[in-house]
Design an enzyme around this catalytic site. Structure first.
Site, mmCIF file in Angstrom:
data_model
loop_
_atom_site.group_PDB
_atom_site.id
_atom_site.type_symbol
_atom_site.label_atom_id
_atom_site.label_comp_id
_atom_site.label_asym_id
_atom_site.label_seq_id
_atom_site.Cartn_x
_atom_site.Cartn_y
_atom_site.Cartn_z
ATOM 1 N N SER A 172 -19.206 63.662 -57.308
ATOM 2 C CA SER A 172 -18.448 64.896 -57.607
ATOM 3 C C SER A 172 -18.932 65.928 -56.640
ATOM 4 C CB SER A 172 -18.301 65.462 -58.810
ATOM 5 O OG SER A 172 -17.648 66.756 -58.893
ATOM 6 N N ARG B 143 -13.470 73.618 -59.326
ATOM 7 C CA ARG B 143 -12.708 73.681 -60.401
ATOM 8 C C ARG B 143 -13.361 75.086 -61.409
ATOM 9 N NH1 ARG B 143 -12.270 67.958 -63.217
ATOM 10 N NH2 ARG B 143 -14.588 68.109 -62.915
ATOM 11 N N ASP C 47 -18.303 68.963 -56.858
ATOM 12 C CA ASP C 47 -18.377 70.112 -57.759
ATOM 13 C C ASP C 47 -20.007 70.524 -58.299
ATOM 14 O OD1 ASP C 47 -15.639 70.546 -57.258
ATOM 15 O OD2 ASP C 47 -15.263 69.513 -59.216
#
Length: 775
Positions: free
Chosen positions: A164, A210, A166
């Site tokens: 990921s 996010r 993020d």
């Protein structure tokens, strides 16, 4: 493909089949994980199977599932995205989809899965495993499969890899892809610097992540942003006034550009979204700034992985296969993480639960709790950024008797990170009321030119170092000269300029300089001040620490060089390039892992005629089996101190001669190119944090007498990263770094924590003890 044909996959007793799939959003480094899983599985006598398009491929079966062989993953390391595809699969959320996936797993004889993806992907994987016995029973009871078919597959092993950009998982220091995404952001903002300064513009840069602000926070630190919005730390009411106040002060100091970093999930304390356009309007209307919005979007996912993501994904892929092979039917599904800079496994279910808890905490407005559940260093980085971004704040300024004249000096070879660290020291000093003083051109500059006009000892101002955030090298100059070269003049200068503390940045020469000053305290009163060393060396050879500033920038530069060289080797067909690497054994070994080299020659290993002969024989085997295959070029990395006899050119010539026209060999030397250009994001953010920690340590000695300082072993320290902990270790004393971890002869630490990487290099190239390709 008929059921009868597919039955053969499960009816014949074969080695274990380990499936690898990537799911959810793609992340740079996923291909490195695929390569590591495939080759480690083969090395351990297993089969590796690709499952294309994530869980969708598992549901569809057929051509979506097929074996991967050793050569299939050649060249994967440098490729971005995922070469086996990834989709967000809604069908797998339904039981019917998971039932179909279980059917295909049995028919293809796959009894273990390595899943690389985000929290949704890993949640689905854990659910799939928990339902596995029920799914098999249903497939048998409905006549889809027979008892004989499911009998060999009663247990399903699943291992998760955190892929990921993020970096939103709790319990791990980093996720695969996050530092590559940060690199893309910094490259974009660095490019924006030029146009912003040219037109005195403001830029609001929106980044992905996010509900996690890690990318935004690290980007703000790495680019010296004026203001930051992240979901874990919503601004207080009236943030518009606070932001405008800071930006106005920076503009009044002479700063020509304004950068605001905004996470896509930015929100206020009422959970109302803060948009990039709203921030732009505030800057435009209140301050009259010509402001632009730049939404980076999916550019952050693309590009070749950085060196960190390459070695992280590789080592985690190796660990994933080992985890599969060590699991029992009762073992809970593990996830491979990096914690305290070590590859480990943790409970997949617990990791996902903690990650979801962090998001739930934000929705419940429990922002403090959410922040603590992020990366372990998240809170410290944010606090340091906030403090250095609020210079001139009355609450930050120390009383007169606590303020210090802090001398800053660079010693040794130039290293990326020296300038960002100096910038952070200057900003911290000015925020706290200290006086930062630059000593130009090291100790020789201090002794020879302090009386010149301008002299080598000069106070630094905020604007002077403000643009050093991404500059490589040393803007105040660095020199390998040591205090003992002219200790009398050095002491006189310390006394003349009334230094209250010395902040040294550099490599082993800097370590030696601090040691000499510490030992000279008995003879010279001027040296009875606190001394701190921030390691900065591309060689990563400073005792007491696992990491030196500049080593990551240099590693990325060397890996890029190797990628280009490998491209040439592959384009030319049967070619071998021997690349000479500076920077002690660390650079050569880490680059070999990140670039996918065939082998690495280091002083630790040495090189003999026999070992070279073995490698030539291995090359013959490799090229004889290629039969014109693509990407067939080979890479060997040699540290420049490996041997005085077998030079880079000599090795290449020997290989070329022994090849007898079957393949070519050339030696290439990147030389000082390896020091790098702009500083990597990792070096920038570590320079920032370590500099702040060092300054906080120096402040503890304010007001103490020279005798008190001299008698305190912690008054001469080196800041250290050990695992993920930051420590300030004393140089002297029976337990000090000089006595316990310094190899003075070889100029390096006694402890070499990266040597295990060499085994991974050999294993993944197929060059194991017998120098033969596994069948």
């Amino acid at each position: 493909m008929t059921n009868t044909i597919l039955d053969t996959y499960s009816s014949r007793r074969k080695p274990r089949r380990i499936g690898i799939l990537t799911s959810g959003g793609d992340a740079p480094g996923m291909n490195g994980a695929i390569r590591a899983v495939v080759r480690t599985a083969i090395q351990n006598g297993c089969e590796a199977w690709a499952i294309h398009e994530g869980y969708e491929g598992l549901i569809q079966g057929g051509a979506m599932m097929h074996p991967l062989y050793w050569e299939d993953v050649r060249g994967f390391l440098s490729r971005g995205g995922t070469l086996i595809g990834s989709v967000r699969c809604d069908r797998f959320r339904e039981r019917e989809g998971r039932l179909q996936a279980a059917r295909n797993m049995v028919l293809f004889g796959i009894d273990a899965l390595v899943v690389c993806g985000g929290d949704g992907s890993l949640t689905g994987a854990d659910l799939f495993r928990s339902e596995w016995p029920e799914l098999l029973n249903e497939l048998v009871s409905t006549g889809v499969l027979t008892v004989a078919q499911v009998a060999p597959h009663q247990n399903l092993n699943i291992v998760g890899l955190l892929g990921s950009i993020d970096n939103d998982f709790s319990g791990t220091d980093a996720t695969i892809g996050c530092y590559s995404a940060l690199t893309r952001i910094c490259e974009a903002v660095d490019a924006v610097f030029d146009t912003a300064s040219s037109h005195r513009r403001g830029f609001v840069v929106e980044v992905m992540g996010r509900h996690c602000g890690w990318l935004a926070l690290m980007a703000a630190i790495a680019t010296g942003a004026d203001w930051l919005f992240i979901p874990e730390r919503p601004p207080r009411d009236g943030w518009e006034d606070d932001m405008c106040s800071i930006i106005t002060k920076n503009r009044n100091r002479g700063k020509r550009r304004t950068i605001v970093i905004l996470a896509e999930g930015a929100q206020d304390s009422n959970l109302d979204r803060i948009s990039s356009s709203a921030v732009k309007d505030v800057l435009s209307k209140r301050l009259g700034l010509d402001t632009r919005v730049t939404v980076l979007g999916h550019i952050q996912r693309g590009g070749s992985p950085c060196a960190y993501d390459r070695w992280l994904s590789t080592l985690q892929g190796i660990h994933a296969v080992k985890a599969v092979l060590s699991m029992t039917p009762e073992s809970p599904s593990p996830v491979v993480i990096i914690q305290e800079n070590r590859i480990r496994t943790s409970s997949l279910a617990e990791t996902v639960a903690l990650t979801k808890e962090a998001n739930a905490s934000m929705h419940a407005k429990e922002f403090e709790k959410a922040a603590t559940l992020r990366d372990p260093e998240f809170m410290e980085y944010h606090s340091a950024y906030r403090h250095l971004n609020t210079s001139d704040h009355p609450k930050m300024v120390l009383p007169e008797d606590k303020r210090m004249r802090v001398a800053i000096i660079h010693v040794g070879a130039p290293a990326a990170g020296m300038n960002p660290a100096t910038r952070a020291v200057v900003a911290y000093c000015l925020t706290r009321g200290h006086t930062p003083i630059a000593i130009h051109n090291g100790f020789p500059g201090l002794c020879r030119h302090h009386d010149d006009t301008p002299g080598s000892v000069r106070e630094m101002h905020w604007l002077e170092s403000g643009d050093w955030i991404n500059d490589g090298g040393s803007d105040i100059g660095t020199n390998a000269g040591l205090p003992l070269d002219d200790i009398e003049t050095t002491a006189q200068c310390f006394e003349r300029y009334k230094f209250d503390a010395l902040f040294v940045i550099g490599g082993f020469e800097a370590f030696t300089a601090v040691s000499q000053l510490r030992k000279a305290r008995k003879q010279y009163l001027a040296f009875r001040i606190p001394l701190v060393l921030l390691p900065a060396s591309m060689s990563n050879n400073v005792p007491g620490t696992e990491y030196s500033l500049g080593s990551d920038t240099s590693l990325n530069t060397l890996v890029y060089f190797c990628d280009v060289v490998r491209q040439s080797a592959s384009s030319s067909g049967h070619s071998v390039f021997v690349v000479e690497a500076q920077g002690a054994e660390y650079q050569a070994t880490a680059a070999a892992l990140a670039a996918g080299a065939m082998t690495v020659y280091t002083p630790e290993r040495g090189i003999t005629l026999q070992s070279l002969s073995n490698d030539i024989e291995y090359l013959r085997q490799q090229f004889s089996k290629d039969h014109g295959a693509n990407r067939s070029g080979k890479l060997i990395i040699r540290n420049d101190q490996t041997s005085t006899i077998y030079s880079t050119t000599e090795i290449a010539n020997i290989i070329k001669h022994e090849a007898k026209n079957r393949f070519d060999a050339q030696g290439v030397v990147p030389g000082h190119f390896q020091q790098g250009g702009k500083v990597s994001p990792i070096d920038r953010i570590r320079a920032f944090r370590l500099a702040v920690k060092c300054m906080e340590h120096l402040e503890t000695f304010a007001g103490q007498s020279p005798e008190e300082i001299m008698n305190d072993e912690n008054s001469a320290t080196v800041i250290s990263i050990k695992q993920s902990r930051i420590l300030l270790l004393p140089m002297g004393g029976p337990t000090g770094v000089e006595a316990t971890d310094t190899d003075w002869k070889r100029q390096r630490p006694k402890t070499q924590n990266w040597l295990e990487i060499q085994e991974a290099v050999d294993s993944l190239s197929g060059r194991s003890s017998l120098y033969a390709i596994p069948n």
